[in-house]
Write a protein that holds these residues in place. Structure first.
Motif, PDB file in Angstrom:
ATOM      1  N   ILE A   1       0.847  -1.215   0.000  1.00 46.85           N
ATOM      2  CA  ILE A   1       0.000   0.000   0.000  1.00 46.85           C
ATOM      3  C   ILE A   1       0.876   1.256   0.000  1.00 46.85           C
ATOM      4  CG2 ILE A   1      -1.721   1.318   1.338  1.00 46.85           C
ATOM      5  CD1 ILE A   1      -2.693  -1.518   2.376  1.00 46.85           C
ATOM      6  N   LEU A   2       1.864   1.285   0.930  1.00 52.25           N
ATOM      7  CA  LEU A   2       2.730   2.470   1.020  1.00 52.25           C
ATOM      8  C   LEU A   2       3.569   2.652  -0.243  1.00 52.25           C
ATOM      9  CD1 LEU A   2       3.914   2.210   4.735  1.00 52.25           C
ATOM     10  CD2 LEU A   2       2.297   3.838   3.788  1.00 52.25           C
ATOM     11  N   GLY A   3       4.020   1.533  -0.823  1.00 49.55           N
ATOM     12  CA  GLY A   3       4.806   1.586  -2.064  1.00 49.55           C
ATOM     13  C   GLY A   3       4.005   2.181  -3.203  1.00 49.55           C
ATOM     14  N   VAL A   4       2.741   1.765  -3.309  1.00 50.49           N
ATOM     15  CA  VAL A   4       1.865   2.296  -4.376  1.00 50.49           C
ATOM     16  C   VAL A   4       1.630   3.798  -4.151  1.00 50.49           C
ATOM     17  CG1 VAL A   4      -0.490   2.211  -5.326  1.00 50.49           C
ATOM     18  CG2 VAL A   4       0.778   0.095  -4.943  1.00 50.49           C
ATOM     19  N   ILE A   5       1.372   4.180  -2.879  1.00 44.51           N
ATOM     20  CA  ILE A   5       1.156   5.611  -2.574  1.00 44.51           C
ATOM     21  C   ILE A   5       2.404   6.425  -2.957  1.00 44.51           C
ATOM     22  CG2 ILE A   5       0.839   7.292  -0.674  1.00 44.51           C
ATOM     23  CD1 ILE A   5      -0.957   5.129   0.672  1.00 44.51           C
ATOM     24  N   CYS A   6       3.585   5.910  -2.556  1.00 43.27           N
ATOM     25  CA  CYS A   6       4.845   6.607  -2.871  1.00 43.27           C
ATOM     26  C   CYS A   6       5.072   6.668  -4.376  1.00 43.27           C
ATOM     27  CB  CYS A   6       6.023   5.896  -2.204  1.00 43.27           C
ATOM     28  SG  CYS A   6       6.189   6.322  -0.491  1.00 43.27           S
ATOM     29  N   ALA A   7       4.721   5.589  -5.086  1.00 41.50           N
ATOM     30  CA  ALA A   7       4.905   5.567  -6.548  1.00 41.50           C
ATOM     31  C   ALA A   7       4.018   6.619  -7.204  1.00 41.50           C
ATOM     32  CB  ALA A   7       4.583   4.175  -7.085  1.00 41.50           C
ATOM     33  N   ILE A   8       2.758   6.687  -6.739  1.00 44.29           N
ATOM     34  CA  ILE A   8       1.836   7.701  -7.298  1.00 44.29           C
ATOM     35  C   ILE A   8       2.386   9.104  -6.996  1.00 44.29           C
ATOM     36  CG2 ILE A   8      -0.503   8.703  -7.125  1.00 44.29           C
ATOM     37  CD1 ILE A   8      -1.465   5.776  -6.522  1.00 44.29           C
ATOM     38  N   GLY A   9       2.826   9.296  -5.743  1.00 42.32           N
ATOM     39  CA  GLY A   9       3.410  10.583  -5.326  1.00 42.32           C
ATOM     40  C   GLY A   9       4.621  10.944  -6.164  1.00 42.32           C
ATOM     41  N   ALA A  10       5.481   9.951  -6.417  1.00 43.51           N
ATOM     42  CA  ALA A  10       6.699  10.189  -7.194  1.00 43.51           C
ATOM     43  C   ALA A  10       6.357  10.579  -8.627  1.00 43.51           C
ATOM     44  CB  ALA A  10       7.575   8.945  -7.177  1.00 43.51           C
ATOM     45  N   VAL A  11       5.366   9.888  -9.208  1.00 46.28           N
ATOM     46  CA  VAL A  11       4.959  10.195 -10.591  1.00 46.28           C
ATOM     47  C   VAL A  11       4.383  11.613 -10.659  1.00 46.28           C
ATOM     48  CG1 VAL A  11       3.291   9.588 -12.410  1.00 46.28           C
ATOM     49  CG2 VAL A  11       4.607   7.790 -11.294  1.00 46.28           C
ATOM     50  N   LEU A  12       3.532  11.941  -9.690  1.00 44.76           N
ATOM     51  CA  LEU A  12       2.930  13.294  -9.669  1.00 44.76           C
ATOM     52  C   LEU A  12       4.006  14.373  -9.507  1.00 44.76           C
ATOM     53  CD1 LEU A  12      -0.287  12.739  -7.502  1.00 44.76           C
ATOM     54  CD2 LEU A  12      -0.187  13.216  -9.942  1.00 44.76           C
ATOM     55  N   LEU A  13       4.918  14.141  -8.568  1.00 44.75           N
ATOM     56  CA  LEU A  13       5.997  15.119  -8.340  1.00 44.75           C
ATOM     57  C   LEU A  13       6.895  15.261  -9.557  1.00 44.75           C
ATOM     58  CD1 LEU A  13       7.004  14.353  -4.649  1.00 44.75           C
ATOM     59  CD2 LEU A  13       6.228  16.540  -5.503  1.00 44.75           C
ATOM     60  N   LEU A  14       7.171  14.115 -10.195  1.00 43.38           N
ATOM     61  CA  LEU A  14       8.011  14.139 -11.397  1.00 43.38           C
ATOM     62  C   LEU A  14       7.331  14.920 -12.516  1.00 43.38           C
ATOM     63  CD1 LEU A  14      10.812  12.856 -12.035  1.00 43.38           C
ATOM     64  CD2 LEU A  14       9.569  11.081 -13.264  1.00 43.38           C
ATOM     65  N   GLY A  15       6.022  14.686 -12.652  1.00 49.53           N
ATOM     66  CA  GLY A  15       5.225  15.412 -13.652  1.00 49.53           C
ATOM     67  C   GLY A  15       5.245  16.912 -13.390  1.00 49.53           C
ATOM     68  N   LEU A  16       5.086  17.251 -12.106  1.00 52.59           N
ATOM     69  CA  LEU A  16       5.084  18.663 -11.704  1.00 52.59           C
ATOM     70  C   LEU A  16       6.455  19.302 -11.964  1.00 52.59           C
ATOM     71  CD1 LEU A  16       3.118  20.680 -10.341  1.00 52.59           C
ATOM     72  CD2 LEU A  16       4.196  20.116  -8.172  1.00 52.59           C
ATOM     73  N   THR A  17       7.517  18.529 -11.683  1.00 49.22           N
ATOM     74  CA  THR A  17       8.883  19.025 -11.919  1.00 49.22           C
ATOM     75  C   THR A  17       9.096  19.316 -13.400  1.00 49.22           C
ATOM     76  OG1 THR A  17       9.609  17.640 -10.094  1.00 49.22           O
ATOM     77  CG2 THR A  17      11.329  18.511 -11.508  1.00 49.22           C
ATOM     78  N   ILE A  18       8.711  18.344 -14.232  1.00 48.89           N
ATOM     79  CA  ILE A  18       8.891  18.503 -15.686  1.00 48.89           C
ATOM     80  C   ILE A  18       8.072  19.694 -16.184  1.00 48.89           C
ATOM     81  CG2 ILE A  18       8.475  17.395 -17.946  1.00 48.89           C
ATOM     82  CD1 ILE A  18       9.091  14.700 -16.433  1.00 48.89           C
ATOM     83  N   PHE A  19       6.822  19.793 -15.655  1.00 45.85           N
ATOM     84  CA  PHE A  19       5.947  20.905 -16.056  1.00 45.85           C
ATOM     85  C   PHE A  19       6.555  22.244 -15.649  1.00 45.85           C
ATOM     86  CE2 PHE A  19       2.451  23.821 -14.910  1.00 45.85           C
ATOM     87  CZ  PHE A  19       1.903  23.991 -16.177  1.00 45.85           C
TER      88      PHE A  19
END
Lengths: 70, 186
Positions: free
Chosen positions: B24-42
């Motif tokens: 559960i925590l891994g999936v939450i962190c993965a979603i968080g990482a993808v969102l943060l990465l998207g925000l960084t690129i944006f």
């Protein structure tokens, strides 16, 4: 330094007992008993030794032998 | 059921719980990482867009502040307007750097949680927590956590965690030796 050799095969042959039969009576798997017979173990519990001696009607000294390596 | 088997069952149950929680925590962190990465690129790619949005929103009004100090000279105001765009642009870049700084630990935590999951699945399957594979995985996991703690909370905490990792490794390594002795005893 010498080593302890298990003479289980000799006592089993004297008593005409198969590996499977002894394993069943002692209550350990035949794989483990085979390891014991081939000397591929580093220690033996008193409880196991007691069960083997009781089944084979022998003394621990009949099974264990000390060999001095040259 | 022997005492050993009862204890092993307890280990298996706790491993199963840790597996579920870490998934559960891994999936939450993965979603968080993808969102943060998207925000960084944006934030990196759309610096001008963010700058204009911030400028238009009027949340921060540099000329208004500067006017008090520099007056209302048109040439100076033009220069200040140029500086304002540069300021918001660099602010967008700062946001990008900030999210990137949060993305890296988030990715590391995702890896750590999935490694934890894999390790506890191995323990559950092997019926033995003291194997070389498990010990190496746990040590690698603690090293990752030490690095993350060192990067986020400060180097002192990172060193402390590293020391804890070393101590735990030596304890587990001793457990491995005892396990081998136990396995070779009939």
């Amino acid at each position: 330094m010498g080593k302890i050799i298990l003479r289980l095969d000799r006592v089993m042959a004297d008593r005409k007992m198969s590996l499977n039969e002894l394993a069943e009576k002692v209550g350990i798997s035949n794989v483990n008993l085979s390891k014991m017979k081939n000397g591929k173990i580093s220690a033996i519990r008193f409880s196991t030794l007691e069960a083997i001696c009781e089944t084979l009607n022998c003394q621990p000294g009949d099974i264990l032998e000390y060999s001095k390596e040259e | 059921m022997t005492n050993e088997n009862i204890k092993l069952n307890k280990v298996k149950k706790s491993c199963h719980t840790v597996c579920t929680v870490s998934t559960i925590l891994g999936v939450i962190c993965a979603i968080g990482a993808v969102l943060l990465l998207g925000l960084t690129i944006f934030a990196f790619s759309s610096g001008d867009l963010i700058a204009n949005t911030m400028k238009q929103s009027g949340l921060i009004n540099i000329p208004a502040v500067n006017q008090e100090y520099f007056g209302d000279d048109p040439a100076l105001m033009e220069k200040m307007a140029l500086n304002e765009t540069t300021f918001f642009n660099s602010m967008a870049k700062s946001i990008a750097l900030f999210t990137l700084a949060r993305t890296i630990p988030c990715i590391a935590l995702t890896i750590a949680f999935f490694m934890l999951r894999a390790t506890f699945i191995t323990i559950e399957k092997q019926d033995n927590p003291f194997t070389t594979k498990v010990i190496n995985r746990l040590t690698a996991l603690w090293v990752i956590v030490s690095v993350v703690i060192g990067l986020t909370n400060g180097i002192v905490y990172g060193i402390l965690m590293g020391f804890f990792t070393y101590v735990m490794y030596t304890i587990l390594d001793y457990g491995r030796v005892l396990q081998i002795q136990s396995d070779e005893t009939l």
